[in-house]
Design a protein around this motif. Structure first.
Motif, PDB file in Angstrom:
ATOM      1  N   GLN A 122       0.839  -1.201   0.000  1.00 27.55           N
ATOM      2  CA  GLN A 122       0.000   0.000   0.000  1.00 27.55           C
ATOM      3  C   GLN A 122       0.875   1.251   0.000  1.00 27.55           C
ATOM      4  OE1 GLN A 122      -2.219  -0.785   3.575  1.00 27.55           O
ATOM      5  NE2 GLN A 122      -0.855   0.450   4.837  1.00 27.55           N
ATOM      6  N   LEU A 123       0.232   2.397  -0.145  1.00 30.64           N
ATOM      7  CA  LEU A 123       0.941   3.673  -0.192  1.00 30.64           C
ATOM      8  C   LEU A 123       0.951   4.363   1.159  1.00 30.64           C
ATOM      9  CD1 LEU A 123      -0.470   5.143  -3.504  1.00 30.64           C
ATOM     10  CD2 LEU A 123       1.831   4.335  -3.092  1.00 30.64           C
ATOM     11  N   ASP A 124       2.052   5.046   1.428  1.00 35.10           N
ATOM     12  CA  ASP A 124       2.196   6.078   2.456  1.00 35.10           C
ATOM     13  C   ASP A 124       2.120   5.662   3.911  1.00 35.10           C
ATOM     14  OD1 ASP A 124       2.473   7.972   0.422  1.00 35.10           O
ATOM     15  OD2 ASP A 124       0.317   8.266   0.330  1.00 35.10           O
ATOM     16  N   GLN A 125       1.411   4.647   4.282  1.00 44.92           N
ATOM     17  CA  GLN A 125       1.267   4.372   5.702  1.00 44.92           C
ATOM     18  C   GLN A 125       1.390   2.892   6.002  1.00 44.92           C
ATOM     19  OE1 GLN A 125      -2.563   5.766   6.830  1.00 44.92           O
ATOM     20  NE2 GLN A 125      -3.625   4.710   5.222  1.00 44.92           N
ATOM     21  N   GLY A 126       1.658   2.605   7.250  1.00 43.62           N
ATOM     22  CA  GLY A 126       1.792   1.226   7.689  1.00 43.62           C
ATOM     23  C   GLY A 126       3.215   0.931   8.104  1.00 43.62           C
ATOM     24  N   MET A 127       3.359  -0.129   8.854  1.00 40.89           N
ATOM     25  CA  MET A 127       4.677  -0.562   9.300  1.00 40.89           C
ATOM     26  C   MET A 127       5.060  -1.818   8.541  1.00 40.89           C
ATOM     27  SD  MET A 127       4.490   0.106  13.386  1.00 40.89           S
ATOM     28  CE  MET A 127       6.112  -0.566  13.604  1.00 40.89           C
ATOM     29  N   GLY A 128       6.291  -1.850   8.112  1.00 38.76           N
ATOM     30  CA  GLY A 128       6.785  -2.997   7.369  1.00 38.76           C
ATOM     31  C   GLY A 128       7.917  -2.575   6.460  1.00 38.76           C
ATOM     32  N   ARG A 129       8.202  -3.373   5.475  1.00 45.17           N
ATOM     33  CA  ARG A 129       9.276  -3.083   4.530  1.00 45.17           C
ATOM     34  C   ARG A 129       8.835  -1.969   3.592  1.00 45.17           C
ATOM     35  NH1 ARG A 129      13.623  -6.136   3.397  1.00 45.17           N
ATOM     36  NH2 ARG A 129      14.710  -5.659   1.475  1.00 45.17           N
ATOM     37  N   SER A 130       9.689  -0.952   3.418  1.00 45.28           N
ATOM     38  CA  SER A 130       9.329   0.219   2.610  1.00 45.28           C
ATOM     39  C   SER A 130      10.280   0.410   1.439  1.00 45.28           C
ATOM     40  CB  SER A 130       9.373   1.491   3.459  1.00 45.28           C
ATOM     41  OG  SER A 130       8.475   1.424   4.516  1.00 45.28           O
ATOM     42  N   ALA A 131       9.768   1.036   0.406  1.00 41.67           N
ATOM     43  CA  ALA A 131      10.570   1.466  -0.736  1.00 41.67           C
ATOM     44  C   ALA A 131      10.152   2.891  -1.051  1.00 41.67           C
ATOM     45  CB  ALA A 131      10.333   0.563  -1.933  1.00 41.67           C
ATOM     46  N   TYR A 132      11.077   3.669  -1.569  1.00 42.51           N
ATOM     47  CA  TYR A 132      10.813   5.071  -1.878  1.00 42.51           C
ATOM     48  C   TYR A 132      11.089   5.319  -3.348  1.00 42.51           C
ATOM     49  CZ  TYR A 132      10.658   5.731   3.126  1.00 42.51           C
ATOM     50  OH  TYR A 132      10.307   5.648   4.451  1.00 42.51           O
ATOM     51  N   ILE A 133      10.248   6.171  -3.954  1.00 45.85           N
ATOM     52  CA  ILE A 133      10.391   6.479  -5.373  1.00 45.85           C
ATOM     53  C   ILE A 133      10.135   7.971  -5.604  1.00 45.85           C
ATOM     54  CG2 ILE A 133       8.001   5.838  -5.884  1.00 45.85           C
ATOM     55  CD1 ILE A 133       9.083   4.775  -8.608  1.00 45.85           C
ATOM     56  N   CYS A 134      10.897   8.552  -6.514  1.00 45.93           N
ATOM     57  CA  CYS A 134      10.721   9.966  -6.860  1.00 45.93           C
ATOM     58  C   CYS A 134       9.370  10.161  -7.544  1.00 45.93           C
ATOM     59  CB  CYS A 134      11.791  10.424  -7.847  1.00 45.93           C
ATOM     60  SG  CYS A 134      13.461  10.371  -7.232  1.00 45.93           S
ATOM     61  N   PRO A 135       8.706  11.273  -7.314  1.00 45.95           N
ATOM     62  CA  PRO A 135       7.452  11.554  -8.024  1.00 45.95           C
ATOM     63  C   PRO A 135       7.729  12.124  -9.420  1.00 45.95           C
ATOM     64  CG  PRO A 135       7.841  13.232  -6.382  1.00 45.95           C
ATOM     65  CD  PRO A 135       8.950  12.227  -6.242  1.00 45.95           C
ATOM     66  N   GLN A 136       8.428  11.348 -10.247  1.00 47.48           N
ATOM     67  CA  GLN A 136       8.783  11.765 -11.599  1.00 47.48           C
ATOM     68  C   GLN A 136       8.390  10.688 -12.604  1.00 47.48           C
ATOM     69  OE1 GLN A 136      12.950  12.613 -11.700  1.00 47.48           O
ATOM     70  NE2 GLN A 136      12.792  14.266 -10.209  1.00 47.48           N
ATOM     71  N   LEU A 137       8.091  11.130 -13.807  1.00 46.13           N
ATOM     72  CA  LEU A 137       7.658  10.238 -14.876  1.00 46.13           C
ATOM     73  C   LEU A 137       8.688   9.147 -15.160  1.00 46.13           C
ATOM     74  CD1 LEU A 137       5.586   9.704 -17.194  1.00 46.13           C
ATOM     75  CD2 LEU A 137       7.001  11.192 -18.596  1.00 46.13           C
TER      76      LEU A 137
END
Length: 89
Positions: A33-48
């Protein structure tokens, strides 16, 4: 307090945590899911370019060790659409 830095899974740019979208594989359910929750995370730029590469090369799925639903990618594309002047034709 030190600032929180993160790295984009697509372009590998390092920046402040607030500059990225956060995608989470929630523990223990394994839902992605997006934005919230606890667990493994990945981050991505808001670019095309970053979003295209992440979807094409399954970078989110590999980073999260989970299957990323198509609906999540659709939500990310919708978030990107208003901020991208090239999409306004």
């Amino acid at each position: 307090m030190k600032p929180n830095y993160r790295r984009c899974i697509s372009c590998r740019k390092v920046s402040l945590k607030e500059d990225f979208w956060r995608i989470v594989r929630v523990f223990p359910s394994g839902n992605v899911q997006l934005d919230q929750g606890m667990g493994r995370s990945a981050y991505i730029c808001p670019q095309l370019i970053c979003l295209q590469a992440a979807q094409k090369k399954n970078r989110l799925g590999r980073s999260l060790h989970a299957t990323v639903p198509e609906a999540l990618y659709q939500t990310l594309w919708q978030r990107l659409a208003p901020s991208n002047p090239q999409n306004k034709i």
